[in-house]
Design a protein around this motif. Structure first.
Motif, PDB file in Angstrom:
ATOM      1  N   UNK A   1      21.131 -13.670  73.369  1.00  0.00           N
ATOM      2  CA  UNK A   1      21.724 -14.622  72.428  1.00  0.00           C
ATOM      3  C   UNK A   1      20.746 -14.812  71.271  1.00  0.00           C
ATOM      4  N   UNK A   2      21.177 -14.381  70.093  1.00  0.00           N
ATOM      5  CA  UNK A   2      20.364 -14.484  68.899  1.00  0.00           C
ATOM      6  C   UNK A   2      21.173 -15.201  67.829  1.00  0.00           C
ATOM      7  N   UNK A   3      20.507 -15.549  66.747  1.00  0.00           N
ATOM      8  CA  UNK A   3      21.175 -16.339  65.708  1.00  0.00           C
ATOM      9  C   UNK A   3      22.391 -15.627  65.147  1.00  0.00           C
ATOM     10  N   UNK A   4      22.354 -14.303  65.073  1.00  0.00           N
ATOM     11  CA  UNK A   4      23.453 -13.554  64.462  1.00  0.00           C
ATOM     12  C   UNK A   4      24.419 -12.962  65.484  1.00  0.00           C
ATOM     13  N   UNK A   5      24.130 -13.106  66.771  1.00  0.00           N
ATOM     14  CA  UNK A   5      25.005 -12.527  67.789  1.00  0.00           C
ATOM     15  C   UNK A   5      24.927 -13.362  69.056  1.00  0.00           C
ATOM     16  N   UNK A   6      26.079 -13.648  69.645  1.00  0.00           N
ATOM     17  CA  UNK A   6      26.114 -14.445  70.856  1.00  0.00           C
ATOM     18  C   UNK A   6      26.703 -13.623  71.998  1.00  0.00           C
ATOM     19  N   UNK A   7      26.124 -13.769  73.173  1.00  0.00           N
ATOM     20  CA  UNK A   7      26.598 -13.025  74.329  1.00  0.00           C
ATOM     21  C   UNK A   7      26.478 -13.928  75.547  1.00  0.00           C
ATOM     22  N   UNK A   8      27.547 -14.616  75.878  1.00  0.00           N
ATOM     23  CA  UNK A   8      27.513 -15.589  76.957  1.00  0.00           C
ATOM     24  C   UNK A   8      28.228 -15.078  78.202  1.00  0.00           C
ATOM     25  N   UNK A   9      27.826 -15.616  79.353  1.00  0.00           N
ATOM     26  CA  UNK A   9      28.588 -15.394  80.576  1.00  0.00           C
ATOM     27  C   UNK A   9      29.893 -16.179  80.432  1.00  0.00           C
ATOM     28  N   UNK A  10      31.007 -15.478  80.268  1.00  0.00           N
ATOM     29  CA  UNK A  10      32.270 -16.151  80.000  1.00  0.00           C
ATOM     30  C   UNK A  10      32.745 -16.897  81.241  1.00  0.00           C
ATOM     31  N   UNK A  11      32.921 -18.193  81.104  1.00  0.00           N
ATOM     32  CA  UNK A  11      33.543 -19.001  82.151  1.00  0.00           C
ATOM     33  C   UNK A  11      34.625 -19.888  81.546  1.00  0.00           C
ATOM     34  N   UNK A  12      34.569 -20.063  80.228  1.00  0.00           N
ATOM     35  CA  UNK A  12      35.515 -20.883  79.477  1.00  0.00           C
ATOM     36  C   UNK A  12      36.003 -20.032  78.304  1.00  0.00           C
ATOM     37  N   UNK A  13      37.288 -20.084  77.961  1.00  0.00           N
ATOM     38  CA  UNK A  13      37.810 -19.174  76.925  1.00  0.00           C
ATOM     39  C   UNK A  13      37.182 -19.359  75.549  1.00  0.00           C
ATOM     40  N   UNK A  14      36.623 -20.537  75.265  1.00  0.00           N
ATOM     41  CA  UNK A  14      35.984 -20.733  73.959  1.00  0.00           C
ATOM     42  C   UNK A  14      34.695 -19.942  73.843  1.00  0.00           C
ATOM     43  N   UNK A  15      34.200 -19.399  74.954  1.00  0.00           N
ATOM     44  CA  UNK A  15      32.944 -18.654  74.928  1.00  0.00           C
ATOM     45  C   UNK A  15      33.162 -17.150  74.917  1.00  0.00           C
ATOM     46  N   UNK A  16      34.366 -16.746  74.560  1.00  0.00           N
ATOM     47  CA  UNK A  16      34.612 -15.333  74.283  1.00  0.00           C
ATOM     48  C   UNK A  16      34.062 -15.045  72.889  1.00  0.00           C
ATOM     49  N   UNK A  17      33.207 -14.037  72.773  1.00  0.00           N
ATOM     50  CA  UNK A  17      32.595 -13.735  71.482  1.00  0.00           C
ATOM     51  C   UNK A  17      32.843 -12.279  71.114  1.00  0.00           C
ATOM     52  N   UNK A  18      32.748 -11.992  69.840  1.00  0.00           N
ATOM     53  CA  UNK A  18      32.919 -10.617  69.354  1.00  0.00           C
ATOM     54  C   UNK A  18      31.639  -9.823  69.569  1.00  0.00           C
ATOM     55  N   UNK A  19      31.300  -9.624  70.813  1.00  0.00           N
ATOM     56  CA  UNK A  19      30.073  -8.915  71.153  1.00  0.00           C
ATOM     57  C   UNK A  19      30.241  -7.430  70.856  1.00  0.00           C
ATOM     58  N   UNK A  20      29.331  -6.878  70.058  1.00  0.00           N
ATOM     59  CA  UNK A  20      29.444  -5.482  69.646  1.00  0.00           C
ATOM     60  C   UNK A  20      28.774  -4.518  70.610  1.00  0.00           C
ATOM     61  N   UNK A  21      28.008  -5.026  71.579  1.00  0.00           N
ATOM     62  CA  UNK A  21      27.238  -4.142  72.443  1.00  0.00           C
ATOM     63  C   UNK A  21      28.131  -3.213  73.250  1.00  0.00           C
ATOM     64  N   UNK A  22      29.183  -3.754  73.825  1.00  0.00           N
ATOM     65  CA  UNK A  22      30.109  -2.925  74.593  1.00  0.00           C
ATOM     66  C   UNK A  22      31.472  -2.834  73.936  1.00  0.00           C
ATOM     67  N   UNK A  23      31.475  -2.809  72.596  1.00  0.00           N
ATOM     68  CA  UNK A  23      32.731  -2.898  71.847  1.00  0.00           C
ATOM     69  C   UNK A  23      33.701  -1.765  72.179  1.00  0.00           C
ATOM     70  N   UNK A  24      33.196  -0.528  72.258  1.00  0.00           N
ATOM     71  CA  UNK A  24      34.090   0.605  72.508  1.00  0.00           C
ATOM     72  C   UNK A  24      34.766   0.473  73.872  1.00  0.00           C
ATOM     73  N   UNK A  25      34.032   0.023  74.870  1.00  0.00           N
ATOM     74  CA  UNK A  25      34.604  -0.162  76.199  1.00  0.00           C
ATOM     75  C   UNK A  25      35.691  -1.234  76.164  1.00  0.00           C
ATOM     76  N   UNK A  26      35.440  -2.284  75.397  1.00  0.00           N
ATOM     77  CA  UNK A  26      36.444  -3.336  75.269  1.00  0.00           C
ATOM     78  C   UNK A  26      37.707  -2.847  74.584  1.00  0.00           C
ATOM     79  N   UNK A  27      37.546  -2.011  73.550  1.00  0.00           N
ATOM     80  CA  UNK A  27      38.702  -1.467  72.826  1.00  0.00           C
ATOM     81  C   UNK A  27      39.552  -0.597  73.750  1.00  0.00           C
TER      82      UNK A  27
END
Length: 496
Positions: free
Chosen positions: A108-134
């Motif tokens: 978790x850095x100022x320009x990118x957030x990567x949280x353990x999702x437990x609540x839907x508001x904590x879904x983030x546009x994480x680019x690390x595994x973006x292709x897998x998500x697509x």
């Protein structure tokens, strides 16, 4: 002699391989938190993680991204009163504690957030595994009618959950209305080109749909979300393992998976043999696409050896992420490509018509591609297959073989049991694994033809060990007449 410019292998590989199979060789460090975030972000449109969480726990190298006083001002405007210690040292301890809870991988850095999702508001546009998500979002929404399952999951995650992650994230996010989320429009899966690959996509999408459904029925959604992260990674691994051979031959590559931790039996040797067979299928697929490109570029000059050599000398090697030393080595390799072509080309004969050189040229380009890549596609596969529990050992390059570890078991069951089924026989479970995904465990026509061939007793023992593991995990029921039934997690986890 016809002059034709050579191939630039970096954009060619991206357009023809990674964009088609939808993975990125540049990313092998995606943790489950990234994979899950990337998938849900591609599936859903809605509120994203609040700035408050980032202000609390984001770090820049050795210091907090948000200093103490600005943080206290942000906390004063929180949607729900959020009290923290007045003492600076105690506040620092609280921030470290929250960081450990919200982001186990610390990413978790100022320009990118990567949280353990437990609540839907904590879904983030994480680019690390973006292709897998697509890829997985496309499989779920285009091939498995997963919109309803996603809607149910969001509604469930907005309800109170019995884990500290949800409690903390709810406090930081404030009230969230599930109706604020909607389903994304996802692009089609690019490797679905015929009925064989479409059927495989349907099977992978169905696995994801059931994993999403598990999150809306399990007693604690966090457990189910961890299974979903495992399923996403496993789906991407299976796509890599099977799509190339399905595209070229129309059949699945047999993947013999062992359950025993030993690595010194003929059975393990057979499982190790499955790995190069799979990578060979990938190489053949890439070579076939290279050959098609060569034919398109050279046209009528495809039979002109001088033109083919000039074409190879104009090739720009794979350079993504390369440093100058490796780039220089790559340039030297390009200079030697005519020599490699000479070795692959039969001697000229006056009795034969001119030879189509697209095949030899493609093989030279494939070798150049594999040699000049800083991080190979096989490394991507090894990393993700290991972490989802499908490749052993966890470290090192010796005795690598397909395996089935405990963390993969729930995913495998969701892969083959339909939603309405409470259980299936163990034999039927194994049959579906083989016919749908190419995964084999016990004695079958495929395992009996492998070289080296495991004995019948070894294969039967491997099958029995998996049945025992399923039973010990509470996901199978063994009877006194030596029959075993595999239980559906969607039924036995549904205890709400």
């Amino acid at each position: 002699m016809t002059f034709v410019a050579g191939i630039e292998l970096t954009p060619w590989f991206r357009e023809n391989v990674t964009d088609t199979l939808v993975f990125s060789t540049a990313t092998t460090n995606a943790e489950p938190v990234h994979v899950l975030n990337g998938f849900l972000a591609q599936c859903l449109v809605g509120p994203r993680a609040p700035k408050l969480a980032s202000a609390l726990i984001a770090r820049n190298s050795s210091s907090w991204a948000t200093a103490e006083q600005p943080l206290r001002q942000v906390l004063a405007r929180a949607p729900i009163p959020f009290k923290v210690p007045a003492c600076s040292a105690e506040l620092d301890s609280v921030r470290h504690l929250l960081r450990a809870l919200l982001a186990g991988d610390k990413a978790v850095f100022a320009s990118m957030q990567s949280y353990q999702v437990a609540h839907p508001a904590f879904i983030t546009n994480d680019r690390t595994g973006a292709a897998m998500g697509i890829l997985c979002a496309s499989l779920l929404l285009n091939h498995a009618s997963g919109a309803g399952a996603l809607t149910s999951l969001v509604e469930r995650l907005c309800e109170t959950q019995p884990n500290p992650y949800w409690v903390l994230q709810s406090a930081l996010a404030g009230p969230i209305d599930p109706s604020n989320f909607s389903i994304s429009e996802v692009r089609p899966v690019p490797w679905v080109t015929n009925h064989v690959t479409e059927e495989f996509a349907n099977n992978l999408g169905s696995l994801l749909r059931r994993a999403v459904q598990l999150g809306s029925v399990a007693a604690d959604s966090l457990d189910a979300l961890k299974v979903l992260a495992n399923a996403i990674e496993f789906v991407c691994v299976l796509a890599y393992a099977q799509v190339p051979n399905l595209s070229v031959t129309g059949s699945l590559t047999p993947l013999l998976a062992v359950v025993s931790p030993d690595a010194d039996t003929v059975l393990d040797s057979s499982a190790r043999g499955s790995l190069p067979l799979m990578h060979s299928a990938m190489d053949n697929w890439i070579a076939s696409r290279l050959q098609r490109t060569v034919r398109e570029r050279l046209g009528d000059a495809v039979q002109d050896k001088n033109a083919a050599e000039a074409f190879l000398l104009q090739t720009v090697p794979f350079s993504a992420g390369a440093k100058e030393k490796r780039l220089e080595r790559s340039r030297l390799l390009v200079e030697k490509t005519p020599e490699a072509l000479e070795r692959l080309t039969p001697k000229a004969s006056t009795t034969h018509a001119p030879q189509d050189l697209s095949g030899p040229v493609a093989l030279v380009l494939l070798d150049l591609l594999k040699t000049t890549m800083a991080q190979s596609y096989s490394q991507w596969f090894d990393h993700h297959a290991r972490r989802c529990g499908f490749l052993a050992p966890r470290r090192g390059n010796t005795s690598k073989r397909f395996c089935i570890e405990a963390n993969l078991i729930t995913t495998l069951i969701l892969a083959v049991l339909e939603e309405q089924e409470s259980e299936v026989s163990y034999d039927e479970f194994l049959t579906r694994l083989e016919t749908r995904f190419g995964i084999v465990v016990g004695p079958t026509e495929q395992t009996r033809s492998m070289a080296p061939r495991a004995s019948e007793s070894e294969l039967e023992s491997n099958r029995d060990v998996l049945a025992d593991l399923l039973t010990r995990l509470g996901l199978a029921r063994a009877y006194s007449d030596n029959t075993t039934e595999v239980l559906n997690p969607l039924k036995i986890w549904n205890v709400r």
